[in-house]
Enzyme design. Structure first.
Site, short mmCIF file in Angstrom:
data_model
loop_
_atom_site.label_atom_id
_atom_site.label_comp_id
_atom_site.label_asym_id
_atom_site.label_seq_id
_atom_site.Cartn_x
_atom_site.Cartn_y
_atom_site.Cartn_z
N GLU A 188 67.09 -104.03 41.30
CA GLU A 188 67.13 -105.30 42.67
C GLU A 188 66.72 -104.93 43.48
O GLU A 188 65.58 -105.24 44.51
CB GLU A 188 68.13 -106.08 42.70
CG GLU A 188 68.89 -106.33 40.48
CD GLU A 188 67.96 -108.00 41.13
OE1 GLU A 188 67.00 -108.31 41.37
OE2 GLU A 188 67.57 -108.10 39.81
N GLU A 194 74.18 -88.46 48.27
CA GLU A 194 75.16 -89.53 47.35
C GLU A 194 74.53 -90.32 46.95
O GLU A 194 74.11 -91.78 47.93
CB GLU A 194 75.87 -89.58 48.14
CG GLU A 194 77.43 -90.55 47.20
CD GLU A 194 78.38 -91.21 48.10
OE1 GLU A 194 80.16 -90.91 47.96
OE2 GLU A 194 78.19 -92.46 48.76
#
Length: 241
Positions: free
Chosen positions: A54, A155
Protein backbone atom coordinates in the site's frame (compact mmCIF):
# COMPACT_ATOMS: atom_id res chain seq x y z
CA UNK A 1 33.55 -4.98 6.42
CA UNK A 2 30.82 -4.21 8.93
CA UNK A 3 30.01 -0.79 10.35
CA UNK A 4 31.93 -1.26 13.60
CA UNK A 5 35.13 -2.06 11.70
CA UNK A 6 34.57 0.91 9.42
CA UNK A 7 34.09 3.31 12.35
CA UNK A 8 37.29 2.01 13.95
CA UNK A 9 39.13 2.75 10.70
CA UNK A 10 37.82 6.32 10.84
CA UNK A 11 39.01 6.75 14.43
CA UNK A 12 41.90 9.00 13.40
CA UNK A 13 39.58 11.55 11.80
CA UNK A 14 37.67 14.34 13.47
CA UNK A 15 34.51 13.22 15.25
CA UNK A 16 32.33 15.36 13.00
CA UNK A 17 33.83 13.68 9.91
CA UNK A 18 33.24 10.23 11.39
CA UNK A 19 29.65 11.20 12.19
CA UNK A 20 29.01 12.46 8.65
CA UNK A 21 30.51 9.34 7.06
CA UNK A 22 28.52 7.07 9.39
CA UNK A 23 25.22 8.83 8.70
CA UNK A 24 26.01 8.66 4.97
CA UNK A 25 25.98 4.87 5.33
CA UNK A 26 22.55 4.86 6.99
CA UNK A 27 21.02 7.25 4.45
CA UNK A 28 22.46 5.19 1.61
CA UNK A 29 21.17 1.94 3.13
CA UNK A 30 17.63 3.33 3.33
CA UNK A 31 17.83 4.32 -0.35
CA UNK A 32 19.14 0.87 -1.34
CA UNK A 33 16.34 -0.93 0.51
CA UNK A 34 13.81 1.50 -0.94
CA UNK A 35 14.97 0.72 -4.48
CA UNK A 36 14.65 -3.02 -3.89
CA UNK A 37 11.13 -2.61 -2.54
CA UNK A 38 10.17 -0.42 -5.52
CA UNK A 39 11.40 -3.12 -7.91
CA UNK A 40 9.39 -5.82 -6.11
CA UNK A 41 6.36 -3.55 -6.20
CA UNK A 42 6.68 -2.94 -9.96
CA UNK A 43 7.23 -6.64 -10.62
CA UNK A 44 3.99 -7.52 -8.84
CA UNK A 45 2.08 -4.92 -10.82
CA UNK A 46 3.41 -6.21 -14.15
CA UNK A 47 3.51 -9.99 -13.67
CA UNK A 48 0.89 -10.75 -11.01
CA UNK A 49 -1.59 -7.92 -11.69
CA UNK A 50 -1.67 -7.48 -7.94
CA UNK A 51 0.05 -4.99 -5.67
CA UNK A 52 0.64 -6.16 -2.07
CA UNK A 53 2.26 -2.89 -0.98
CA UNK A 54 0.00 0.00 0.00
CA UNK A 55 2.79 2.43 0.89
CA UNK A 56 6.35 2.62 2.19
CA UNK A 57 7.85 4.99 4.76
CA UNK A 58 11.56 5.42 5.45
CA UNK A 59 13.54 7.45 7.96
CA UNK A 60 16.91 7.83 9.66
CA UNK A 61 16.82 8.59 13.39
CA UNK A 62 17.81 12.07 14.54
CA UNK A 63 20.96 12.55 16.67
CA UNK A 64 18.76 13.45 19.66
CA UNK A 65 16.71 10.27 19.30
CA UNK A 66 19.84 8.12 18.99
CA UNK A 67 21.46 9.67 22.08
CA UNK A 68 18.25 9.27 24.10
CA UNK A 69 17.97 5.59 23.19
CA UNK A 70 21.61 4.89 24.08
CA UNK A 71 21.26 6.55 27.47
CA UNK A 72 18.00 4.66 28.12
CA UNK A 73 19.86 1.37 27.65
CA UNK A 74 22.81 2.45 29.75
CA UNK A 75 25.34 3.22 27.02
CA UNK A 76 27.46 6.32 26.59
CA UNK A 77 26.23 8.31 23.61
CA UNK A 78 29.12 7.97 21.16
CA UNK A 79 29.41 6.80 17.57
CA UNK A 80 30.89 3.40 18.41
CA UNK A 81 28.00 2.52 20.72
CA UNK A 82 25.50 3.90 18.23
CA UNK A 83 26.75 1.60 15.46
CA UNK A 84 27.12 -1.46 17.68
CA UNK A 85 23.98 -1.27 19.81
CA UNK A 86 21.36 0.61 17.76
CA UNK A 87 19.87 -1.56 15.02
CA UNK A 88 17.03 0.76 14.04
CA UNK A 89 18.85 3.99 13.10
CA UNK A 90 17.94 3.38 9.47
CA UNK A 91 14.34 2.19 9.17
CA UNK A 92 11.89 1.24 6.43
CA UNK A 93 8.23 0.46 7.05
CA UNK A 94 6.22 -1.47 4.46
CA UNK A 95 2.45 -1.31 4.85
CA UNK A 96 0.39 -4.07 3.18
CA UNK A 97 -3.27 -4.83 2.67
CA UNK A 98 -3.35 -8.32 4.18
CA UNK A 99 -1.39 -10.38 6.70
CA UNK A 100 -0.53 -12.96 4.02
CA UNK A 101 1.29 -10.22 2.11
CA UNK A 102 3.56 -9.58 5.11
CA UNK A 103 5.10 -13.04 5.08
CA UNK A 104 5.31 -13.12 1.29
CA UNK A 105 7.25 -9.86 1.21
CA UNK A 106 9.49 -10.87 4.11
CA UNK A 107 10.39 -14.07 2.27
CA UNK A 108 11.19 -12.22 -0.96
CA UNK A 109 13.34 -9.66 0.85
CA UNK A 110 15.19 -12.37 2.75
CA UNK A 111 16.00 -14.24 -0.48
CA UNK A 112 17.79 -11.26 -2.06
CA UNK A 113 21.40 -12.35 -2.56
CA UNK A 114 22.97 -9.14 -1.23
CA UNK A 115 20.74 -8.81 1.84
CA UNK A 116 21.84 -10.54 5.02
CA UNK A 117 19.03 -11.17 7.53
CA UNK A 118 20.52 -10.64 10.98
CA UNK A 119 17.41 -11.20 13.11
CA UNK A 120 13.62 -11.52 12.89
CA UNK A 121 10.99 -10.63 15.47
CA UNK A 122 7.46 -11.73 14.60
CA UNK A 123 5.21 -9.54 16.74
CA UNK A 124 2.20 -10.73 14.73
CA UNK A 125 2.36 -14.32 15.96
CA UNK A 126 3.79 -13.13 19.28
CA UNK A 127 2.42 -9.61 20.03
CA UNK A 128 3.99 -7.37 22.64
CA UNK A 129 2.20 -7.03 25.98
CA UNK A 130 0.90 -3.63 24.85
CA UNK A 131 -0.90 -5.26 21.90
CA UNK A 132 1.65 -4.08 19.33
CA UNK A 133 1.80 -6.22 16.16
CA UNK A 134 4.29 -6.00 13.31
CA UNK A 135 6.94 -8.09 11.56
CA UNK A 136 10.49 -6.82 12.18
CA UNK A 137 13.63 -7.72 10.26
CA UNK A 138 17.12 -6.45 10.99
CA UNK A 139 19.13 -6.79 7.79
CA UNK A 140 22.46 -5.59 6.51
CA UNK A 141 23.08 -4.41 2.97
CA UNK A 142 26.45 -3.57 1.33
CA UNK A 143 27.10 0.10 0.67
CA UNK A 144 29.77 0.65 -1.98
CA UNK A 145 31.90 3.68 -1.14
CA UNK A 146 34.93 4.89 -3.06
CA UNK A 147 37.34 3.33 -0.58
CA UNK A 148 35.34 0.50 1.05
CA UNK A 149 32.29 -1.76 0.99
CA UNK A 150 30.44 -1.45 4.29
CA UNK A 151 27.61 -3.76 5.40
CA UNK A 152 25.07 -1.40 6.96
CA UNK A 153 22.12 -2.31 9.18
CA UNK A 154 18.50 -1.41 8.41
CA UNK A 155 15.37 -2.28 10.35
CA UNK A 156 12.45 -3.30 8.13
CA UNK A 157 8.96 -3.29 9.61
CA UNK A 158 6.12 -4.95 7.67
CA UNK A 159 2.53 -4.58 8.82
CA UNK A 160 -1.05 -4.16 7.60
CA UNK A 161 -2.81 -0.80 7.36
CA UNK A 162 -4.86 -1.65 10.46
CA UNK A 163 -1.71 -2.53 12.43
CA UNK A 164 -0.06 0.68 11.27
CA UNK A 165 -3.04 2.77 12.36
CA UNK A 166 -2.99 1.15 15.80
CA UNK A 167 0.79 1.61 16.18
CA UNK A 168 0.55 5.26 15.15
CA UNK A 169 -2.15 5.90 17.73
CA UNK A 170 -0.20 4.09 20.44
CA UNK A 171 2.91 6.15 19.68
CA UNK A 172 0.98 9.42 19.94
CA UNK A 173 -0.67 8.41 23.22
CA UNK A 174 2.54 7.27 24.92
CA UNK A 175 4.38 10.33 23.63
CA UNK A 176 1.79 12.54 25.33
CA UNK A 177 2.19 10.63 28.61
CA UNK A 178 5.99 10.25 28.21
CA UNK A 179 5.73 6.45 28.06
CA UNK A 180 3.47 5.99 31.09
CA UNK A 181 -0.19 6.11 30.07
CA UNK A 182 -3.01 5.49 32.61
CA UNK A 183 -4.01 1.83 33.04
CA UNK A 184 -7.46 2.28 31.52
CA UNK A 185 -5.95 3.74 28.33
CA UNK A 186 -3.46 0.87 28.06
CA UNK A 187 -6.32 -1.58 28.57
CA UNK A 188 -8.42 0.04 25.85
CA UNK A 189 -5.44 -0.01 23.50
CA UNK A 190 -5.03 -3.76 24.03
CA UNK A 191 -8.72 -4.26 23.30
CA UNK A 192 -8.34 -2.21 20.10
CA UNK A 193 -5.41 -4.44 19.14
CA UNK A 194 -7.69 -7.47 19.36
CA UNK A 195 -10.23 -5.70 17.16
CA UNK A 196 -7.46 -4.96 14.65
CA UNK A 197 -6.59 -8.66 14.56
CA UNK A 198 -10.22 -9.61 13.93
CA UNK A 199 -10.48 -6.96 11.20
CA UNK A 200 -7.32 -8.21 9.48
CA UNK A 201 -8.57 -11.80 9.62
CA UNK A 202 -11.98 -10.82 8.24
CA UNK A 203 -10.50 -8.72 5.42
CA UNK A 204 -8.12 -11.55 4.48
CA UNK A 205 -11.02 -14.01 4.42
CA UNK A 206 -13.06 -11.61 2.31
CA UNK A 207 -10.19 -11.11 -0.13
CA UNK A 208 -9.77 -14.88 -0.51
CA UNK A 209 -13.51 -15.21 -1.19
CA UNK A 210 -13.33 -12.46 -3.82
CA UNK A 211 -10.33 -14.11 -5.51
CA UNK A 212 -12.10 -17.48 -5.53
CA UNK A 213 -15.28 -15.96 -7.00
CA UNK A 214 -13.20 -14.20 -9.67
CA UNK A 215 -11.45 -17.46 -10.64
CA UNK A 216 -14.79 -19.26 -10.88
CA UNK A 217 -16.20 -16.43 -13.01
CA UNK A 218 -13.17 -16.54 -15.31
CA UNK A 219 -13.48 -20.33 -15.64
CA UNK A 220 -17.21 -20.03 -16.43
CA UNK A 221 -16.56 -17.36 -19.04
CA UNK A 222 -13.85 -19.53 -20.60
CA UNK A 223 -16.25 -22.49 -20.81
CA UNK A 224 -18.92 -20.26 -22.37
CA UNK A 225 -16.39 -18.88 -24.82
CA UNK A 226 -15.27 -22.37 -25.88
CA UNK A 227 -18.86 -23.58 -26.22
CA UNK A 228 -19.70 -20.58 -28.40
CA UNK A 229 -16.64 -21.21 -30.55
CA UNK A 230 -17.55 -24.88 -31.05
CA UNK A 231 -21.14 -23.94 -31.96
CA UNK A 232 -19.84 -21.41 -34.48
CA UNK A 233 -17.58 -24.05 -36.02
CA UNK A 234 -20.51 -26.49 -36.31
CA UNK A 235 -22.64 -23.84 -38.02
CA UNK A 236 -19.85 -23.07 -40.47
CA UNK A 237 -19.41 -26.80 -41.27
CA UNK A 238 -23.15 -27.22 -41.85
CA UNK A 239 -23.28 -24.21 -44.15
CA UNK A 240 -20.53 -25.69 -46.34
CA UNK A 241 -22.41 -28.98 -46.95
Amino acid sequence: MDQVEYVHELAGQKEVDTWMRTMLLYNSAVKEIGTKIDILNEEFKETHRYNPIEYVKSRVKSPESIAKKLRRYGYEDNIENMVEHCNDIAGTRIVCSFTSDIYRLADMIGRQSDINVISIKDYIKHPKASGYKSYHMIVSIPIFLSDAVVDTKVEIQIRTMAMDFWASLEHKIYYKFEGSAPDYISRDLRECSQIVSMLDAKMLSLNEAVMKAKREQDEYEEVEKNAHRRLQEEIEKSSKK
